[in-house]
Write a protein that holds these residues in place. Structure first.
Motif, PDB file in Angstrom:
ATOM      1  N   PRO A 264       0.821  -1.225   0.000  1.00 39.23           N
ATOM      2  CA  PRO A 264       0.000   0.000   0.000  1.00 39.23           C
ATOM      3  C   PRO A 264       0.846   1.262   0.000  1.00 39.23           C
ATOM      4  O   PRO A 264       0.412   2.289  -0.535  1.00 39.23           O
TER       5      PRO A 264
ATOM      6  N   TYR B 285       1.396   3.646  -2.954  1.00 40.42           N
ATOM      7  CA  TYR B 285       0.323   4.488  -3.477  1.00 40.42           C
ATOM      8  C   TYR B 285       0.105   5.704  -2.585  1.00 40.42           C
ATOM      9  O   TYR B 285       0.545   5.713  -1.443  1.00 40.42           O
TER      10      TYR B 285
ATOM     11  N   ARG C 273      -6.411   4.100   3.005  1.00 38.27           N
ATOM     12  CA  ARG C 273      -5.656   3.535   1.896  1.00 38.27           C
ATOM     13  C   ARG C 273      -5.431   2.032   2.080  1.00 38.27           C
ATOM     14  O   ARG C 273      -5.696   1.253   1.163  1.00 38.27           O
ATOM     15  N   ASP C 274      -4.970   1.646   3.236  1.00 39.53           N
ATOM     16  CA  ASP C 274      -4.595   0.246   3.415  1.00 39.53           C
ATOM     17  C   ASP C 274      -5.799  -0.692   3.283  1.00 39.53           C
ATOM     18  O   ASP C 274      -5.709  -1.723   2.615  1.00 39.53           O
TER      19      ASP C 274
ATOM     20  N   PHE D 150      -6.706  -0.850  -0.366  1.00 39.42           N
ATOM     21  CA  PHE D 150      -5.679  -1.622  -1.073  1.00 39.42           C
ATOM     22  C   PHE D 150      -5.908  -3.122  -0.895  1.00 39.42           C
ATOM     23  O   PHE D 150      -5.975  -3.865  -1.861  1.00 39.42           O
ATOM     24  N   TYR D 151      -6.043  -3.541   0.352  1.00 36.83           N
ATOM     25  CA  TYR D 151      -6.154  -4.983   0.593  1.00 36.83           C
ATOM     26  C   TYR D 151      -7.480  -5.538   0.089  1.00 36.83           C
ATOM     27  O   TYR D 151      -7.558  -6.673  -0.352  1.00 36.83           O
TER      28      TYR D 151
ATOM     29  N   PHE E 117      -3.096  -3.424  -7.633  1.00 32.33           N
ATOM     30  CA  PHE E 117      -3.676  -2.103  -7.372  1.00 32.33           C
ATOM     31  C   PHE E 117      -3.306  -1.130  -8.486  1.00 32.33           C
ATOM     32  O   PHE E 117      -3.857  -0.039  -8.573  1.00 32.33           O
TER      33      PHE E 117
END
Ligand code: HEC
Length: 120
Positions: free
Chosen positions: A38, A41, A47-48, A51-52, A60
């Protein structure tokens, strides 16, 4: 000269060893680059999680190369669910993902005009 004839293969071996030692770490680095994190980016809230969630199916990068309005990101999430079998996400979790996606990857194109795609 006989000395140089003897030395050449030895030097070549040293040279090849040095090349190998130089190349090995960069080969390792290359395989590592294929795994995403992550942190590659834009930083931002959620975000994390985003992302996951999205990388359960694909990299991604295909997300990050898009630049869309919040509405379009919302549609993208629907497409993932309707066409690609992504679990449906609603409520707060969906809002959080949309917050991140629309802030980190906003629409880049000027309305009605062509813009250099290499310019950010
Ligand atoms: C259940 C699996 C799955 C999940 C989870 C998923 N996707 Fe996808 N997505 C796909 C598939 C399948 C494709 C099309 C094939 C490909 O390009 O790999 C795709 C393609 C895309 C594309 C490219 C669309 C295009 O027209 O080129 C975008 C953008 C995208 N996904 C965004 C997301 C985002 C954002 C998330 C997280 C909220 C997400 N995806 C989560 C399955 C998924």
């Amino acid at each position: 000269m006989t000395t140089s004839n003897l030395r050449t293969p030895a030097l070549a071996a040293v040279f090849l060893l040095a090349l190998y030692l130089l190349a090995a770490p960069s080969l390792l680095a290359q395989t590592k680059a294929a795994e995403e994190a992550p942190e590659q980016y834009p930083a931002g809230e959620h975000r994390d999680d985003t992302f996951y969630f999205c990388t359960a199916c694909h990299g991604f990068k295909i997300v990050a190369q898009q630049g869309q309005t919040r509405e379009r990101w919302n549609e993208t999430i629907d497409i993932m669910t309707n066409r690609h079998g992504m679990v449906e996400v609603q409520g707060e979790q969906r809002e959080q993902m949309l917050d991140y996606l629309s802030k980190a990857f906003p629409e880049r194109r000027a309305p009605g005009g062509w813009k250099n795609p290499f310019e950010r």
